[in-house]
Write an enzyme that holds these catalytic residues in place. Structure first.
Site, PDB file in Angstrom:
ATOM      1  N   ARG A   1     -19.156  37.843 -53.784  1.00 54.82           N
ATOM      2  CA  ARG A   1     -17.930  38.587 -54.083  1.00 54.82           C
ATOM      3  C   ARG A   1     -17.196  37.902 -55.241  1.00 54.82           C
ATOM      4  O   ARG A   1     -16.236  37.175 -55.054  1.00 54.82           O
ATOM      5  CB  ARG A   1     -17.064  38.696 -52.817  1.00 54.82           C
ATOM      6  CG  ARG A   1     -17.788  39.454 -51.711  1.00 54.82           C
ATOM      7  CD  ARG A   1     -16.976  39.565 -50.446  1.00 54.82           C
ATOM      8  NE  ARG A   1     -15.943  40.573 -50.516  1.00 54.82           N
ATOM      9  CZ  ARG A   1     -15.140  40.873 -49.487  1.00 54.82           C
ATOM     10  NH1 ARG A   1     -15.247  40.249 -48.347  1.00 54.82           N
ATOM     11  NH2 ARG A   1     -14.222  41.804 -49.618  1.00 54.82           N
TER      12      ARG A   1
ATOM     13  N   ASP B   1     -17.174  50.627 -46.405  1.00 55.66           N
ATOM     14  CA  ASP B   1     -16.637  50.156 -45.118  1.00 55.66           C
ATOM     15  C   ASP B   1     -17.014  51.085 -43.955  1.00 55.66           C
ATOM     16  O   ASP B   1     -16.683  50.795 -42.800  1.00 55.66           O
ATOM     17  CB  ASP B   1     -15.104  50.012 -45.196  1.00 55.66           C
ATOM     18  CG  ASP B   1     -14.680  48.862 -46.086  1.00 55.66           C
ATOM     19  OD1 ASP B   1     -15.538  48.051 -46.470  1.00 55.66           O
ATOM     20  OD2 ASP B   1     -13.482  48.772 -46.408  1.00 55.66           O
TER      21      ASP B   1
ATOM     22  N   LYS C   1      -5.047  48.624 -43.166  1.00 55.05           N
ATOM     23  CA  LYS C   1      -5.117  47.167 -43.357  1.00 55.05           C
ATOM     24  C   LYS C   1      -5.190  46.809 -44.845  1.00 55.05           C
ATOM     25  O   LYS C   1      -4.447  45.954 -45.318  1.00 55.05           O
ATOM     26  CB  LYS C   1      -6.355  46.601 -42.642  1.00 55.05           C
ATOM     27  CG  LYS C   1      -6.590  45.147 -42.968  1.00 55.05           C
ATOM     28  CD  LYS C   1      -7.937  44.631 -42.498  1.00 55.05           C
ATOM     29  CE  LYS C   1      -9.120  45.087 -43.288  1.00 55.05           C
ATOM     30  NZ  LYS C   1      -9.869  44.142 -44.054  1.00 55.05           N
ATOM     31  N   ASN C   2      -6.078  47.476 -45.578  1.00 54.97           N
ATOM     32  CA  ASN C   2      -6.298  47.040 -46.957  1.00 54.97           C
ATOM     33  C   ASN C   2      -5.168  47.444 -47.902  1.00 54.97           C
ATOM     34  O   ASN C   2      -5.035  46.877 -48.983  1.00 54.97           O
ATOM     35  CB  ASN C   2      -7.667  47.518 -47.453  1.00 54.97           C
ATOM     36  CG  ASN C   2      -8.793  46.750 -46.756  1.00 54.97           C
ATOM     37  OD1 ASN C   2      -8.565  45.677 -46.167  1.00 54.97           O
ATOM     38  ND2 ASN C   2      -9.999  47.292 -46.789  1.00 54.97           N
TER      39      ASN C   2
ATOM     40  N   ARG D   1     -10.039  41.266 -36.952  1.00 55.54           N
ATOM     41  CA  ARG D   1      -9.441  41.157 -38.290  1.00 55.54           C
ATOM     42  C   ARG D   1      -8.865  42.492 -38.752  1.00 55.54           C
ATOM     43  O   ARG D   1      -7.936  42.516 -39.550  1.00 55.54           O
ATOM     44  CB  ARG D   1     -10.513  40.775 -39.320  1.00 55.54           C
ATOM     45  CG  ARG D   1     -11.060  39.403 -39.152  1.00 55.54           C
ATOM     46  CD  ARG D   1     -12.125  39.187 -40.169  1.00 55.54           C
ATOM     47  NE  ARG D   1     -11.490  39.131 -41.471  1.00 55.54           N
ATOM     48  CZ  ARG D   1     -11.962  38.475 -42.503  1.00 55.54           C
ATOM     49  NH1 ARG D   1     -13.085  37.830 -42.403  1.00 55.54           N
ATOM     50  NH2 ARG D   1     -11.321  38.462 -43.641  1.00 55.54           N
TER      51      ARG D   1
ATOM     52  N   CYS E   1     -15.092  38.688 -45.322  1.00 56.38           N
ATOM     53  CA  CYS E   1     -16.373  38.967 -44.685  1.00 56.38           C
ATOM     54  C   CYS E   1     -17.525  38.584 -45.603  1.00 56.38           C
ATOM     55  O   CYS E   1     -17.475  38.820 -46.814  1.00 56.38           O
ATOM     56  CB  CYS E   1     -16.471  40.454 -44.330  1.00 56.38           C
ATOM     57  SG  CYS E   1     -15.574  40.867 -42.840  1.00 56.38           S
TER      58      CYS E   1
END
Ligand code: EPZ
Length: 430
Positions: A122, A305, A22-23, A397, A117
């Site tokens: 951040r 993560d 995903k990232n 997500r 999230c």
């Protein structure tokens, strides 16, 4: 409201195919607009975050053609706006990659301040610092980040913290800048390398990705490419820990074992057997897990993560474990939920002290964010009785077909929408 209903107690056994990262996908999809030629992306995960990003790209005139669920053709020749606003983009973090990509190509972009999230503050100061070093003016006003440059030229950037997002964003902005850019103290995550490989396959000149100094020589333009995204290290790690927590035997397939080394090392330390082959890793957990200590760190350290997933495992281990979160300060929000299931965890600033218990018990709980949500699912799979988990949109997500993949391994988990569905599930699982 949709929930997961889980009946715990079955060890997970079998093989599971891991999807694209995903990232990595989020940055690569954004970067595909940097050429006017068509780009083909394979192994794209079909998850909410990638779909939201594609929607944002369409809103400015990018042509997206879905060839199949995991293959997409992207053409950015007819982009008709450089402002990306709207509620949907604020829900994801990765909207900001369009800032780097559009600034790099058109020298101008305006993107809604990123969401994502809620795992702590951040900041994006390093992104801004990088864009400024390339000659852009950056301004934040009315909820938008606006970056603009008459001319982008290479610069020397020392990142004050190791940041995946800023490393990738500055890399995109720099590929067509005049002259050489050097990013020092760069993030080394596999997805940083994947983005660099992707851009190089489009004609960029990026060297050193995967080390802490990345050198980018600006090129005039980028061209079409066909590219396959790397496997998702965190999806793989989540299934590896699901095997450990349920005392199962799971082989994660279509992975790059090298990317999973810090995860495998911890699993071995807590008493699992881990067997690696070329593109698969098997995890066998035959006995109660041992306690340990772990601190999250940038790659190649143990990923933030994966912090909730290892904590769920250590909550059932023998003895006292210590988990230190060094990347995001607010990533222990799942602890209260896990406590409802019988865990014994005390959080003191960025450290969780975990006293292993013999068992978790099913409870009604809520997913506080993506990875914590996945970790709570794992806890439910190991718990006695029924667990229901709300706010599964967070989990969706980043995990494609999560309940289905778990069911293929023998889990009893379903998406239920009403009380009646839940009662039916309870009757079925006994
Ligand atoms: C990416 O977030 C991932 N998100 C996160 O994944 C992941 O947890 C994180 O990297 C770390 O690996 C996406 O790729 C979309 P960072 P990002 O910039 O880029 C500080 C998931 O579950 N920082 O590497 O936002 C920051 O506060 C998600 O898939 C600054 O101080 O993370 C943090 O402490 C959640 N200034 C550290 O750096 C900046 O300008 C690392 O953040 C940028 C970051």
């Amino acid at each position: 409201m949709e929930q997961y209903a889980i009946k715990g107690g079955n060890p997970l056994v079998g093989e599971v195919e891991i999807g694209g990262a995903k990232n990595a996908a989020l940055a690569i999809l954004a970067a595909s607009v940097m050429t006017d030629e068509t780009v083909l992306i394979e192994n794209m995960p079909d998850v909410r975050d990638t779909n939201v990003l594609l929607q944002a790209m369409e809103s400015i005139g990018v042509i997206i053609e879905r060839i199949d669920r995991h293959t997409v053709k992207i053409n950015g020749a007819h982009i008709n706006g450089l402002v990306i606003d709207g509620d949907y983009i604020k829900r994801i973090r990765a909207g900001y990659y369009l800032l780097g990509a559009l600034l790099g190509k058109y020298k101008k972009a305006e993107v809604a301040f990123p969401g994502g999230c809620n795992i702590g503050s951040r900041p994006i100061d390093q992104h801004i610092k990088g864009f400024k070093a390339l000659g852009a003016d950056v301004d934040i006003a009315h909820g938008l980040i606006k970056a603009e440059a008459e001319h982008l030229r290479g610069g020397h950037i020392y990142m004050d913290v190791v940041t995946v997002g800023a490393t990738m964003n500055v890399m995109m902005a720099a590929v067509m800048a005049e002259g050489q850019t050097i990013i020092e103290n760069a993030a080394k995550e596999p997805h940083v390398v994947d983005l660099a490989n992707f851009l190089n396959s489009m004609g960029a000149n990026i060297r050193g990705a995967g080390t802490d100094v990345i050198r980018i020589k600006g090129v005039q333009k980028l061209h079409s490419t066909e590219y396959t995204i790397i496997p998702d290290q965190i999806e793989a790690g989540t299934f590896m820990f699901a095997a450990a927590v349920t005392r199962g035997d799971v082989t994660v397939k279509n992975v790059i074992p090298k990317h999973l080394e810090s995860i495998s090392a911890k699993l071995i330390e807590i008493g699992c057997e881990v067997e690696e082959s070329d593109d698969a890793v098997r995890v066998v957990a035959a006995k109660r897990l041992n306690h340990t200590q772990v601190k999250t760190l940038p790659y190649p350290g143990f990923p933030t993560d994966m912090q909730p997933q290892i904590a769920v495992a250590l909550g059932l281990s023998s003895g006292t474990s210590i988990v230190t979160e060094s990347i995001f300060e607010n990533r222990f929000k799942y602890v209260d939920e896990l406590t409802r299931m019988g865990a014994s965890i005390k959080v003191e600033s960025n450290t969780a002290i975990i006293d292993g218990v013999d068992r978790y018990t099913g409870a009604s709980i809520t997913a506080p964010d993506l990875r914590a949500g996945a970790a709570l699912v794992i806890a439910g799979l190991a718990a006695e009785g029924i667990t229901t988990i709300d706010e599964i949109r967070y989990i969706e997500r980043g995990y494609e077909d999560f309940p289905l993949k778990l069911r293929m391994l023998g889990a009893q988990i379903e998406v239920v929408d009403t009380e009646k569905d839940l009662q039916k599930f309870k009757l079925r699982v006994g």
